[in-house]
Design a protein around this motif. Structure first.
Motif, PDB file in Angstrom:
ATOM      1  N   GLY A   1       0.785  -1.221   0.000  1.00  0.00           N
ATOM      2  CA  GLY A   1       0.000   0.000   0.000  1.00  0.00           C
ATOM      3  C   GLY A   1       0.814   1.266   0.000  1.00  0.00           C
ATOM      4  O   GLY A   1       0.379   2.301  -0.516  1.00  0.00           O
ATOM      5  N   ALA A   2       2.009   1.234   0.576  1.00  0.00           N
ATOM      6  CA  ALA A   2       2.809   2.446   0.694  1.00  0.00           C
ATOM      7  C   ALA A   2       3.828   2.597  -0.429  1.00  0.00           C
ATOM      8  O   ALA A   2       4.645   3.510  -0.399  1.00  0.00           O
ATOM      9  CB  ALA A   2       3.532   2.467   2.043  1.00  0.00           C
ATOM     10  N   GLU A   3       3.807   1.705  -1.418  1.00  0.00           N
ATOM     11  CA  GLU A   3       4.823   1.775  -2.474  1.00  0.00           C
ATOM     12  C   GLU A   3       4.209   1.259  -3.768  1.00  0.00           C
ATOM     13  O   GLU A   3       3.553   0.218  -3.778  1.00  0.00           O
ATOM     14  CB  GLU A   3       6.031   0.921  -2.068  1.00  0.00           C
ATOM     15  CG  GLU A   3       7.336   1.358  -2.734  1.00  0.00           C
ATOM     16  CD  GLU A   3       7.667   0.465  -3.914  1.00  0.00           C
ATOM     17  OE1 GLU A   3       8.437   0.906  -4.776  1.00  0.00           O
ATOM     18  OE2 GLU A   3       7.161  -0.653  -3.966  1.00  0.00           O
TER      19      GLU A   3
ATOM     20  N   GLU B   1       5.397  -3.159   5.112  1.00  0.00           N
ATOM     21  CA  GLU B   1       4.426  -2.069   5.035  1.00  0.00           C
ATOM     22  C   GLU B   1       4.778  -0.939   5.994  1.00  0.00           C
ATOM     23  O   GLU B   1       4.685   0.246   5.647  1.00  0.00           O
ATOM     24  CB  GLU B   1       3.017  -2.603   5.346  1.00  0.00           C
ATOM     25  CG  GLU B   1       2.402  -3.468   4.256  1.00  0.00           C
ATOM     26  CD  GLU B   1       1.871  -2.645   3.084  1.00  0.00           C
ATOM     27  OE1 GLU B   1       2.155  -1.432   3.012  1.00  0.00           O
ATOM     28  OE2 GLU B   1       1.169  -3.223   2.226  1.00  0.00           O
ATOM     29  N   THR B   2       5.209  -1.270   7.201  1.00  0.00           N
ATOM     30  CA  THR B   2       5.554  -0.243   8.186  1.00  0.00           C
ATOM     31  C   THR B   2       6.768   0.551   7.743  1.00  0.00           C
ATOM     32  O   THR B   2       6.781   1.796   7.818  1.00  0.00           O
ATOM     33  CB  THR B   2       5.817  -0.895   9.558  1.00  0.00           C
ATOM     34  OG1 THR B   2       4.642  -1.608   9.974  1.00  0.00           O
ATOM     35  CG2 THR B   2       6.171   0.150  10.594  1.00  0.00           C
TER      36      THR B   2
ATOM     37  N   ALA C   1       5.787   2.831   4.968  1.00  0.00           N
ATOM     38  CA  ALA C   1       4.849   3.884   5.354  1.00  0.00           C
ATOM     39  C   ALA C   1       5.536   5.020   6.105  1.00  0.00           C
ATOM     40  O   ALA C   1       5.203   6.196   5.919  1.00  0.00           O
ATOM     41  CB  ALA C   1       3.728   3.295   6.198  1.00  0.00           C
ATOM     42  N   VAL C   2       6.497   4.700   6.974  1.00  0.00           N
ATOM     43  CA  VAL C   2       7.101   5.740   7.819  1.00  0.00           C
ATOM     44  C   VAL C   2       8.288   6.417   7.149  1.00  0.00           C
ATOM     45  O   VAL C   2       8.814   7.398   7.689  1.00  0.00           O
ATOM     46  CB  VAL C   2       7.530   5.154   9.179  1.00  0.00           C
ATOM     47  CG1 VAL C   2       6.369   4.489   9.871  1.00  0.00           C
ATOM     48  CG2 VAL C   2       8.685   4.164   9.022  1.00  0.00           C
ATOM     49  N   ASP C   3       8.713   5.925   5.989  1.00  0.00           N
ATOM     50  CA  ASP C   3       9.911   6.487   5.368  1.00  0.00           C
ATOM     51  C   ASP C   3       9.737   7.972   5.045  1.00  0.00           C
ATOM     52  O   ASP C   3      10.604   8.797   5.377  1.00  0.00           O
ATOM     53  CB  ASP C   3      10.258   5.698   4.095  1.00  0.00           C
ATOM     54  CG  ASP C   3      11.563   6.147   3.482  1.00  0.00           C
ATOM     55  OD1 ASP C   3      12.627   5.734   3.977  1.00  0.00           O
ATOM     56  OD2 ASP C   3      11.516   6.939   2.514  1.00  0.00           O
TER      57      ASP C   3
END
Length: 510
Positions: free
Chosen positions: A62-64, A407-408, A411-413
């Motif tokens: 989801g984040a990439e 995913e974590t 997401a936080v990058d």
């Protein structure tokens, strides 16, 4: 087998002895082939179904947005630090934890060979010699009048025993042992990836600690100069004595902070020593500043991650082995067939021991059907079922953890990057405020407490900015580890040679 019907009750010609022998050998070969086919069919071990995760997998993370993944065997080289490269390579060879994992993998490989040996005939060559004295008192005396008999016996034999794996129980046990070995190889690969990431993290923790020490040293020097100037102002009566005491207190507080950061550096240096497997004297040299954070690597798709991550693969193989163990436990209710044979020579004289008259042999077969064992077999099946269910849920948990880590980290990058930028701007403004507040103090506009507050804010701001860069590097290291690439297809010192085990596992492992 009944003979074919004939139009005449008397055959026209009788078969010759040679023809009868040919027919007998042909029938024997056919019967042997049929028996072998039946045994092989019975010994076939069905492969347990591959596991499925109890949740839906998306088509991408989801984040990439990228769905491509390119494995980087030496991902740490993108930081451009040759010292770091050397430390990682040394740790992958000298780390004590890795050496233990290699030993565990070699033991698992030996257990796989041991389980395989149970399916094969066991041969033993024995030789013995015995001298015996017997007392025949109470029986008629011998010709020489004595009642004592001496006897000597010598023997040489070849003994054979074989448990036929009619129902595939031994094959299932062997397949479970092979799955355990393959899982140990994946666990070893996962540990190598973890050690590499730990070394990179420990290295940059040292760089981070050195940067914090350097910041504290500069702060101490600046505060010492400020305390000197305030002391001069106090001595000539321009500043109050309390300003001088506050300046000294601020200086000593900064010196205490410097010692605290040096303590953290000393601990970090020795942690890296232990990872490398060298004496922890804390003398390793590293870079002095944290590097720029490289671009985010492409993560690929979740399904490929589960097929690539060694810890997920190890959990899948553990589940596969538990399925085979359950099959072996279920087959324990079926009868077993054991064959044994022995052949050799036995006699009382060594000189003629190997003559044809001393030839001895025996052949035996035994069928054993378990009837009552106090619930032992049922308990074994229940245990195997529990282990299979535990391995299934462990696989789901491992898969979920792997997906969550990626995913974590993705997401936080971006959040960490924005945080670093904001803290950099904040630290720059706080450092400029120190000069402004000190000039205003010297002009008598602001009190000295304003100077102290601006100094502390500048120190905290710059320290937080350095730590924000380190947090980004930590997250990038965690992302590389979570993606699970590398350490595959490369020979390492001490690794077992898994060729035979892999080949034998190919028929039953997915």
């Amino acid at each position: 087998m009944q003979p074919p019907p004939s139009s005449s009750p008397i055959p026209r010609s009788l078969p010759t002895l040679t023809g009868l022998r040919r027919v007998g050998r042909a029938r024997l070969r056919a019967a042997g082939a049929a028996l072998a086919a039946a045994v092989l069919a019975a010994c076939a071990v069905p492969t347990p179904a591959p596991p499925e995760v109890p949740f839906d997998l998306p088509s991408r993370f989801g984040a990439e947005g990228s769905t491509a993944y390119a494995s980087d065997e030496r991902w740490w080289r993108e930081f451009g630090d040759t010292q770091l490269d050397g430390f990682v390579e040394d740790a992958l060879v000298g780390n004590p934890g890795l050496a233990q994992a290699v030993a565990r993998s070699r033991m698992a490989e030996a257990r796989a060979r041991l389980a395989r040996a149970d399916q094969l005939p066991q041969l033993g060559l024995g030789a013995g010699s015995a001298r015996q004295r017997q007392n025949l008192s109470g029986l008629p005396a011998l010709a020489d009048g004595s009642s004592t008999v001496y006897s000597t016996a010598h023997d040489v034999s070849l003994d054979v025993s074989w448990e036929l794996d009619l129902w595939g129980r031994l094959a299932a046990q062997s397949a479970a042992a092979r799955a355990e070995f393959l899982a140990s190889g994946e666990q070893l690969r996962a540990l190598r990836q973890s050690v590499a990431a730990q070394v990179v993290a420990a290295y940059y923790e040292i760089v981070h600690a050195r940067a914090q020490v350097g910041l504290s040293e500069r702060t101490v020097d600046s505060l010492a100069e400020m305390a000197r100037q305030i002391g001069n102002r106090v001595s000539v009566g321009i500043a109050s004595p309390s300003d001088g005491m506050l300046a000294e207190a601020n200086l000593e507080s900064a010196r205490a902070g410097l010692e605290q950061r040096q303590e953290a550096l000393a601990r970090s240096l020795r942690e890296l020593d232990k990872l490398l497997g060298v004496y922890p004297d804390g003398q390793l040299q590293t870079a002095r500043a944290l590097p720029a954070v490289p671009p985010v690597p492409p993560a690929g798709v979740p399904a490929d991650l589960l097929a690539r991550r060694p810890d997920v693969r190890a959990a899948e193989l553990a589940l596969l082995g538990a399925g085979y163990s359950l099959g072996a436990a279920q087959r324990s209710f079926l009868p077993s067939l054991s064959l044994s044979g022995s052949g050799g020579f036995g006699g009382s004289e060594l000189g003629g021991l190997f003559s044809s008259g001393n030839l001895v042999w025996s052949i035996a077969g035994r069928i054993l059907q378990p009837v009552f064992q106090g619930g032992r077999l049922v308990a074994q099946v229940d245990i195997a079922e529990g282990q299979r269910d535990e391995a299934l849920h462990a696989y789901a948990e491992t898969a979920l953890s792997a997906l969550g880590e990626v995913e974590t980290a993705l997401a936080v990058d971006a959040m960490l990057a924005r945080r670093e930028t904001a803290l950099g701007l904040s630290a720059g403004a706080a450092e400029e405020a120190v000069h402004v507040s000190f000039n205003r103090y010297r002009q008598g506009i602001d009190p000295f407490l304003t100077v102290l507050e601006s100094q502390q804010r500048a120190l905290d701001g710059r320290s937080a900015h350095i730590s924000a860069r380190w947090a980004r590097l930590q997250n990038r290291i965690a992302l590389h580890l979570a993606l699970g690439g590398g350490m595959a297809g490369e020979a390492w010192p001490g690794d077992p040679a898994p060729h035979a085990a892999h080949e034998s596992a190919a028929s039953n492992a997915p």
